[in-house]
Enzyme design. Structure first.
Site, PDB file in Angstrom:
ATOM      1  N   HIS A  10      39.415  34.189  40.855  1.00 18.14           N
ATOM      2  CA  HIS A  10      39.575  35.203  39.983  1.00 18.14           C
ATOM      3  C   HIS A  10      39.562  36.668  39.692  1.00 18.14           C
ATOM      4  CE1 HIS A  10      37.013  31.570  39.032  1.00 18.14           C
ATOM      5  NE2 HIS A  10      35.709  32.570  38.485  1.00 18.14           N
ATOM      6  N   TYR A 368      36.165  49.733  38.801  1.00 20.25           N
ATOM      7  CA  TYR A 368      35.622  48.681  39.705  1.00 20.25           C
ATOM      8  C   TYR A 368      36.638  48.175  39.978  1.00 20.25           C
ATOM      9  CZ  TYR A 368      32.690  44.247  41.255  1.00 20.25           C
ATOM     10  OH  TYR A 368      32.336  43.741  41.934  1.00 20.25           O
ATOM     11  N   TYR A 371      37.388  43.844  38.800  1.00 23.47           N
ATOM     12  CA  TYR A 371      37.882  44.006  37.530  1.00 23.47           C
ATOM     13  C   TYR A 371      39.012  44.283  37.255  1.00 23.47           C
ATOM     14  CZ  TYR A 371      32.638  42.666  36.222  1.00 23.47           C
ATOM     15  OH  TYR A 371      31.671  42.211  35.849  1.00 23.47           O
TER      16      TYR A 371
HETATM   17  C1  LIG Z   1      34.554  34.217  35.110  1.00 19.88           C
HETATM   18  C2  LIG Z   1      34.360  35.379  35.889  1.00 19.88           C
HETATM   19  C3  LIG Z   1      33.270  36.448  35.682  1.00 19.88           C
HETATM   20  C4  LIG Z   1      33.070  37.247  37.175  1.00 19.88           C
HETATM   21  N1  LIG Z   1      32.129  37.657  37.384  1.00 19.88           N
HETATM   22  C5  LIG Z   1      31.733  38.608  37.828  1.00 19.88           C
HETATM   23  C6  LIG Z   1      30.130  39.186  38.413  1.00 19.88           C
HETATM   24  O1  LIG Z   1      29.341  38.734  37.629  1.00 19.88           O
HETATM   25  N2  LIG Z   1      30.125  40.165  38.860  1.00 19.88           N
HETATM   26  C7  LIG Z   1      31.589  40.654  39.736  1.00 19.88           C
HETATM   27  O2  LIG Z   1      30.896  41.447  40.526  1.00 19.88           O
HETATM   28  N3  LIG Z   1      32.642  40.416  39.799  1.00 19.88           N
HETATM   29  C8  LIG Z   1      32.316  39.084  38.071  1.00 19.88           C
HETATM   30  N4  LIG Z   1      33.924  38.961  38.632  1.00 19.88           N
HETATM   31  C9  LIG Z   1      34.969  39.412  39.433  1.00 19.88           C
HETATM   32  C10 LIG Z   1      35.219  38.761  40.406  1.00 19.88           C
HETATM   33  O3  LIG Z   1      34.435  39.771  41.495  1.00 19.88           O
HETATM   34  C11 LIG Z   1      36.261  39.018  41.106  1.00 19.88           C
HETATM   35  O4  LIG Z   1      37.345  38.197  40.321  1.00 19.88           O
HETATM   36  C12 LIG Z   1      36.353  38.762  42.610  1.00 19.88           C
HETATM   37  O5  LIG Z   1      37.658  39.572  43.190  1.00 19.88           O
HETATM   38  C13 LIG Z   1      36.643  37.077  42.255  1.00 19.88           C
HETATM   39  O6  LIG Z   1      36.951  36.770  44.043  1.00 19.88           O
HETATM   40  P1  LIG Z   1      37.978  35.546  44.154  1.00 19.88           P
HETATM   41  O7  LIG Z   1      37.812  35.130  45.501  1.00 19.88           O
HETATM   42  O8  LIG Z   1      37.345  34.428  43.274  1.00 19.88           O
HETATM   43  O9  LIG Z   1      39.884  35.321  43.901  1.00 19.88           O
HETATM   44  P2  LIG Z   1      40.955  35.444  44.124  1.00 19.88           P
HETATM   45  O10 LIG Z   1      41.676  35.940  43.175  1.00 19.88           O
HETATM   46  O11 LIG Z   1      40.724  34.549  44.858  1.00 19.88           O
HETATM   47  O12 LIG Z   1      41.330  37.159  45.134  1.00 19.88           O
HETATM   48  C14 LIG Z   1      40.902  38.319  44.298  1.00 19.88           C
HETATM   49  C15 LIG Z   1      41.810  39.298  45.827  1.00 19.88           C
HETATM   50  O13 LIG Z   1      40.986  39.264  46.883  1.00 19.88           O
HETATM   51  C16 LIG Z   1      42.334  38.732  47.214  1.00 19.88           C
HETATM   52  N5  LIG Z   1      41.292  38.109  49.002  1.00 19.88           N
HETATM   53  C17 LIG Z   1      41.266  36.615  47.985  1.00 19.88           C
HETATM   54  N6  LIG Z   1      40.654  35.676  49.409  1.00 19.88           N
HETATM   55  C18 LIG Z   1      40.980  36.409  50.129  1.00 19.88           C
HETATM   56  C19 LIG Z   1      40.846  36.400  52.030  1.00 19.88           C
HETATM   57  N7  LIG Z   1      39.301  34.968  52.047  1.00 19.88           N
HETATM   58  N8  LIG Z   1      40.811  37.239  52.750  1.00 19.88           N
HETATM   59  C20 LIG Z   1      41.757  38.565  51.773  1.00 19.88           C
HETATM   60  N9  LIG Z   1      41.916  38.917  51.083  1.00 19.88           N
HETATM   61  C21 LIG Z   1      41.861  37.428  50.032  1.00 19.88           C
HETATM   62  C22 LIG Z   1      43.020  38.178  47.045  1.00 19.88           C
HETATM   63  O14 LIG Z   1      44.717  38.413  47.617  1.00 19.88           O
HETATM   64  C23 LIG Z   1      42.541  39.118  45.547  1.00 19.88           C
HETATM   65  O15 LIG Z   1      44.321  40.019  45.993  1.00 19.88           O
HETATM   66  C24 LIG Z   1      33.986  37.383  37.662  1.00 19.88           C
HETATM   67  C25 LIG Z   1      35.148  37.046  37.362  1.00 19.88           C
HETATM   68  C26 LIG Z   1      35.968  35.696  36.742  1.00 19.88           C
HETATM   69  C27 LIG Z   1      37.368  35.450  36.562  1.00 19.88           C
END
Ligand SMILES: Cc1cc2nc3c(=O)[nH]c(=O)nc-3n(C[C@H](O)[C@H](O)[C@H](O)COP(=O)(O)OP(=O)(O)OC[C@H]3O[C@@H](n4cnc5c(N)ncnc54)[C@H](O)[C@@H]3O)c2cc1C
Ligand SMILES: *[C@@H]1O[C@H](CO)[C@@H](O)[C@H](O)[C@H]1NC(C)=O
Length: 457
Positions: A10, A368, A371
């Site tokens: 995400h 943040y 974001y």
């Molecule tokens: C539809 C939507 C709704 C959202 N709602 C909220 C919300 O309500 N509250 C809020 O705080 N945020 C929200 N977000 C933002 C969200 O918290 C961030 O996008 C978050 O980083 C997503 O984590 P992910 O694992 O899904 O993403 P990914 O794209 O998998 O990872 C995000 C980042 O973290 C790194 N990463 C991922 N997994 C690991 C791991 N296991 N070890 C080391 N590094 C890692 C990745 O390399 C990348 O740099 C939302 C985003 C979207 C798209």
């Protein structure tokens, strides 16, 4: 080759699966085991789990335990928790990262570490400093929190014709001071006016209260009478149903929380800001004007109140620094469908962001990390510098940026884990002429020796 780690995928700028250089994706989506210990009120959550899966598993075991993470069920815990992670329980319990008690990760040498073997500095860094700079997080151990058997939700809308400006203006003075059990966010967007069919702005007041309607009504009468909340606006439900309610699903079936596919994926650009002084009604009127613009058909601003627990945690406890002094956070978002039109929409949201500059945090203008926004600065290609990384780093982390750099120097000095906004493994020092010079680990030991004061000839 570089490595990109993906948990829920995400990332707003796609940093977990996009790169300008040849790279490998390490996709953790199969790592999604969750074990909940009701007695100890804790859980181990593997990094590839989504928060929807986590909420589902908690609710399966207990109706009075919850966890303070995000609103959208498809978000992955790997990225989300390592960048902070907030949702409707923020005022009562803080961030997801505030409630992590242990972690398992792989470091750059392939060793598997837990809290005691990684040490408190690295454990500090991965709770809010972004996971991608330090290694690969495999799992989190989290402290679950108490939620009542029944919570109350409501969503009330007010358009410009219904005095939205004054109510939003008032909200800025009270929302961060409410009882900790009360969270009211505002969702601003453009709709058709019911009066003449023209455009108007609608403010949705979207709320979770950790208690019954009976307790909520007098509380609202006392602290925010301007909204005019009525009993019929309110619904009592289980906490897990409120998760479905806030993500726009029917509250009857929880199974949708297990679905990892984000519905309605479209092009978007988002940004964030923190507000420390209420914005004047004139300032709000200028925002309205931009939100009424051509490109704003599918745009929104979400204002999320801080205060409560967020004020009690020091800005140094974890890397996430946006604590006392922040009234609320703004999330700006614009969506569109036609790829060719992208630049027009991106320009629009940048205009809105520029317009907001006088009204939001300054020096630095904070943001943040979850974001993710590459507009606020990126590392230099190849090996970046401390000075270059400080541009975006101070906005996300304020003074915690320096401690993140120190951790990075210790755990990944060769900068194996890197991307456009990863923590660089070197500090800079001022020489006597006040110029920036780059030193690697040598500078770091000087830094320690003189306890945060650097003297370099
Ligand atoms: C539809 C939507 C709704 C959202 N709602 C909220 C919300 O309500 N509250 C809020 O705080 N945020 C929200 N977000 C933002 C969200 O918290 C961030 O996008 C978050 O980083 C997503 O984590 P992910 O694992 O899904 O993403 P990914 O794209 O998998 O990872 C995000 C980042 O973290 C790194 N990463 C991922 N997994 C690991 C791991 N296991 N070890 C080391 N590094 C890692 C990745 O390399 C990348 O740099 C939302 C985003 C979207 C798209
Ligand atoms: C999961 O969600 C996606 C997007 O909304 C939908 O297309 C798909 O049918 C859902 N899958 C299941 C099994 O419900």
């Amino acid at each position: 080759m570089q490595i990109r780690v993906r948990s829920g995928g995400h990332d707003y700028e796609g940093l977990s699966y996009v790169s300008q250089v040849p790279f490998v994706i390490l996709d953790l989506f199969n790592l999604c085991e969750i074990s909940v210990d009701v007695e100890k009120k804790s859980a181990w959550v593997q990094a590839g789990s989504t928060i929807g899966q986590l909420y589902y598993k908690i609710a399966e075991k207990s109706g009075t335990l919850g966890f303070p993470a995000g609103l959208c069920p498809t978000v992955g815990v790997g990225g989300h928790f390592s960048g902070g992670g907030y949702g409707t329980l923020l005022r009562k319990y803080g961030l997801a990262a505030d409630n992590i008690i242990d972690a398992r990760m792989v470091d750059v040498n392939g060793r598997i570490l837990d809290r005691s073997s990684m040490g408190e500095d690295l454990f500090w860094a991965i709770r809010g400093g972004g996971g991608a700079s330090f290694g690969v997080i495999l799992a989190w151990k989290i402290q679950l929190v108490a939620v009542p058997e029944k919570v109350t939700v409501f969503t009330i809308d007010r358009t410009l014709e219904q005095d939205a400006i004054n109510i939003v203006h008032r909200w800025q003075y009270v929302a961060h001071k409410f009882d900790k059990n009360l969270f009211i966010r505002i969702y601003l967007g453009r709709v058709k006016s019911s009066q003449d069919g023209g455009r108007t702005i609608r403010a949705l007041f979207n709320s979770l209260f950790l208690g019954s309607v009976e307790t909520l009504l007098p509380l609202m009468k006392e602290s925010f009478p301007e909204l005019g909340l009525q009993r019929e606006d309110c619904t009592e439900m289980r906490w897990i149903e409120s998760i479905l309610y806030f993500s726009g699903f029917p509250t009857e079936s929880r199974d949708v929380l297990l679905n990892r596919t984000q519905p309605n994926v479209r092009h978007f650009k988002a940004k964030s800001d923190y507000v420390q002084k209420p914005i004047s009604t004139n300032g709000l009127k200028g925002m309205w004007k931009l939100l009424l613009g051509e490109e704003a058909e599918d745009a929104s601003m979400i204002l999320s109140p801080y205060g409560g627990r967020m004020d009690e945690i020091s800005e140094y406890t974890i890397p996430f620094p946006h604590r006392a002094g922040n009234l609320y956070k703004i999330h700006y978002l614009v969506n569109w469908d036609e790829e060719e039109a992208s630049q027009r929409y991106i320009n629009w949201i940048r205009r809105l962001y520029n317009y907001m500059a006088p009204y939001v945090s300054k020096f630095p203008r904070t943001a943040y990390i979850n974001y993710r926004d590459l507009d606020i600065g990126v590392n230099n290609k190849g090996n970046t510098s401390y000075a270059q990384a400080s541009i975006w780093g101070r906005k996300y982390f304020k003074n915690n940026f320096d401690r993140l750099v120190q951790v990075k120097i210790k755990v990944d000095p060769a900068n194996f884990f890197r991307n456009e906004q990863s923590i660089p493994p070197f500090l800079s020092c001022w020489n006597n002429n006040g110029k920036w010079i780059h030193r690697e680990t040598k500078c770091f030991s000087l830094f320690n020796m003189y306890s945060n004061k650097l003297f370099v000839d």
